[in-house]
Design a protein around this motif. Structure first.
Motif, PDB file in Angstrom:
ATOM      1  N   SER A   2       6.606  19.495  30.715  1.00 52.70           N
ATOM      2  CA  SER A   2       7.988  19.019  30.106  1.00 52.70           C
ATOM      3  C   SER A   2       9.153  20.078  30.080  1.00 52.70           C
ATOM      4  O   SER A   2      10.119  19.848  30.400  1.00 52.70           O
ATOM      5  CB  SER A   2       7.503  18.741  28.335  1.00 52.70           C
ATOM      6  OG  SER A   2       6.841  17.799  28.182  1.00 52.70           O
ATOM      7  N   PHE A  74       7.132   6.877  27.226  1.00 55.00           N
ATOM      8  CA  PHE A  74       5.987   7.444  27.363  1.00 55.00           C
ATOM      9  C   PHE A  74       5.056   6.874  28.225  1.00 55.00           C
ATOM     10  O   PHE A  74       4.265   7.626  29.165  1.00 55.00           O
ATOM     11  CB  PHE A  74       5.326   7.578  25.877  1.00 55.00           C
ATOM     12  CG  PHE A  74       3.932   8.095  25.672  1.00 55.00           C
ATOM     13  CD1 PHE A  74       3.844   9.648  25.871  1.00 55.00           C
ATOM     14  CD2 PHE A  74       2.699   7.444  25.999  1.00 55.00           C
ATOM     15  CE1 PHE A  74       2.447  10.303  25.996  1.00 55.00           C
ATOM     16  CE2 PHE A  74       1.578   7.976  25.906  1.00 55.00           C
ATOM     17  CZ  PHE A  74       1.643   9.482  25.868  1.00 55.00           C
ATOM     18  N   ALA A  75       5.017   5.433  28.327  1.00 53.75           N
ATOM     19  CA  ALA A  75       4.453   4.694  29.197  1.00 53.75           C
ATOM     20  C   ALA A  75       4.686   4.947  30.841  1.00 53.75           C
ATOM     21  O   ALA A  75       3.948   5.397  31.543  1.00 53.75           O
ATOM     22  CB  ALA A  75       4.232   3.308  29.011  1.00 53.75           C
ATOM     23  N   ASP A  77       6.257   7.757  31.749  1.00 50.68           N
ATOM     24  CA  ASP A  77       5.789   9.288  32.028  1.00 50.68           C
ATOM     25  C   ASP A  77       4.451   9.295  32.344  1.00 50.68           C
ATOM     26  O   ASP A  77       4.165   9.903  33.289  1.00 50.68           O
ATOM     27  CB  ASP A  77       6.224   9.968  30.832  1.00 50.68           C
ATOM     28  CG  ASP A  77       6.432  11.650  31.065  1.00 50.68           C
ATOM     29  OD1 ASP A  77       5.831  11.833  32.249  1.00 50.68           O
ATOM     30  OD2 ASP A  77       6.669  12.194  30.273  1.00 50.68           O
ATOM     31  N   THR A  78       3.558   8.418  31.740  1.00 49.68           N
ATOM     32  CA  THR A  78       2.167   8.690  31.942  1.00 49.68           C
ATOM     33  C   THR A  78       1.794   8.181  33.233  1.00 49.68           C
ATOM     34  O   THR A  78       1.016   8.630  34.186  1.00 49.68           O
ATOM     35  CB  THR A  78       1.226   7.912  30.928  1.00 49.68           C
ATOM     36  OG1 THR A  78       1.658   8.610  29.442  1.00 49.68           O
ATOM     37  CG2 THR A  78      -0.093   7.977  31.154  1.00 49.68           C
ATOM     38  N   SER A  81       2.936  10.424  35.930  1.00 57.78           N
ATOM     39  CA  SER A  81       2.273  11.653  36.376  1.00 57.78           C
ATOM     40  C   SER A  81       1.083  11.528  37.132  1.00 57.78           C
ATOM     41  O   SER A  81       0.392  12.748  37.574  1.00 57.78           O
ATOM     42  CB  SER A  81       1.692  11.965  34.925  1.00 57.78           C
ATOM     43  OG  SER A  81       0.956  11.204  34.297  1.00 57.78           O
ATOM     44  N   GLY A  82       0.599  10.126  37.359  1.00 61.49           N
ATOM     45  CA  GLY A  82      -0.651  10.220  38.237  1.00 61.49           C
ATOM     46  C   GLY A  82      -0.326   9.832  39.733  1.00 61.49           C
ATOM     47  O   GLY A  82      -1.198   9.694  40.521  1.00 61.49           O
ATOM     48  N   THR A  90      10.297  11.629  37.314  1.00 62.81           N
ATOM     49  CA  THR A  90      10.405  11.845  35.964  1.00 62.81           C
ATOM     50  C   THR A  90      11.606  12.625  35.517  1.00 62.81           C
ATOM     51  O   THR A  90      12.344  12.173  34.694  1.00 62.81           O
ATOM     52  CB  THR A  90       9.198  12.414  35.230  1.00 62.81           C
ATOM     53  OG1 THR A  90       7.958  11.648  35.274  1.00 62.81           O
ATOM     54  CG2 THR A  90       9.296  12.353  33.839  1.00 62.81           C
TER      55      THR A  90
END
Length: 322
Positions: A2, A74-75, A77-78, A81-82, A90
């Protein structure tokens, strides 16, 4: 990661801002939050209900305003991240929550308007960044209003969102920006929003506490590096006057800025025809501000913003190495 997202978003947003073509195409997160807030205000805030009911519904509205966008962020971002370059993507999304570039441009436009077009043009320019009555402002009043807005919005529009991005990633920044937008729309002490907007106003006060103090310290540190600023006086005035402000947060950056420039900011002001008897930040300082003072304030802001970027850059290096 972050902290790294926060650092990258600062660097990218400072360089490119939020492009006008993008705003024209899809709007801006603040406009999206604003649509949700307006909808909830119309549906839940009924004048026929008691103040107790309106306060409870204000809490319900605030939970929706904060949690729905934060959950979506959040969804996203998640998901990002992959994938390769997900961190950079992001960070690019997070730039929409910051206003380094536009803040400087809007404040500089006030100085340019006064210098090139006179008081009437300066009033038009300052009306875009303050809520008070511009027609009642003389030239020093326009200058003080621009400087006060610069100090306060450095906290609300730059330091606070990047702080919460650093704490909670994209979701943290979105949650902050949604709550801050709610405060600006319904957190006023008016007959319609006194009860319904109480939760939004109190929550905004809470989440801005750390950033307002950090902003003031950045301004004090910047004053050490800016030739015609007084760091010692900035520190003194911040400690003396910040807590006198009616806001628990706005007084900190305003007092630090007033002390650094040797000005007296804030004080009694008119909003929608109603006089608000605010305390002075930097009482005893010069009230006859000029466009040159706006430009001095912008120098302080740019140096303080550089220090903020450097701080998050250092934190990013520490996080990566650890």
């Amino acid at each position: 990661m972050s902290i790294l997202i926060a650092f990258l978003s600062l660097v990218v947003e400072l360089a490119v801002g939020y492009p006008a073509w993008l705003f024209g195409a899809i709007g801006h997160p603040v406009t999206w939050f604003g649509s949700l807030i307006s909808f909830l205000d119309r549906r839940l805030n009924r004048a026929t209900d008691s103040d107790a009911v309106r306060r409870r519904r204000g809490v319900d509205a605030l939970l929706i305003i904060v949690l729905v966008p934060a959950t979506i962020a959040f969804a996203v971002d998640t998901m990002l991240s992959g994938i390769p370059a997900g961190l950079i993507l992001t960070a690019i999304l997070a730039t929409s929550l910051l206003s380094q570039k536009s803040l400087a441009e809007h404040v500089e436009a006030v100085a340019d308007g006064l210098d090139n077009g006179g008081l009437s043009i300066g009033r038009v320019a300052v009306s875009r960044i303050v809520g008070r009555d511009p027609k009642k402002l003389d030239r020093p009043g326009v200058c003080r209003a621009a400087i006060e807005s610069l100090a306060e919005n450095f906290s609300d529009g730059v330091v606070a969102p990047v702080f919460w991005i650093g704490v909670g990633g994209l979701a943290g920044g979105v949650a902050y920006k949604a709550a801050n937008t709610a405060d600006s729309m319904i957190g006023h002490r008016t007959p319609r929003h006194e009860a319904f907007g109480r939760a939004a106003a109190r929550f905004d006060d809470l989440i801005n506490l750390p950033a307002s103090r950090l902003t003031a310290l950045l301004i004090v540190l910047a004053a050490f590096l800016v030739k015609d600023a007084d760091a010692g006086n900035a520190w003194h005035i911040m400690r003396r006057d910040a807590k006198k402000h009616r806001s628990p947060n706005a007084g900190w950056p305003e007092a630090a800025m007033a002390g650094a420039l040797g000005l007296a900011l804030a004080g009694p002001r008119s909003y929608d025809g109603v006089m608000v008897d605010d305390a002075f930040m930097g009482e005893g300082g010069r009230r006859e501000a000029e466009s040159a003072d706006i430009r001095r304030a912008l120098k302080l802001y740019r140096v303080a913003d550089f220090l903020l970027i450097a701080l998050f850059g250092l934190l990013s290096v520490i996080v990566i190495l650890v």
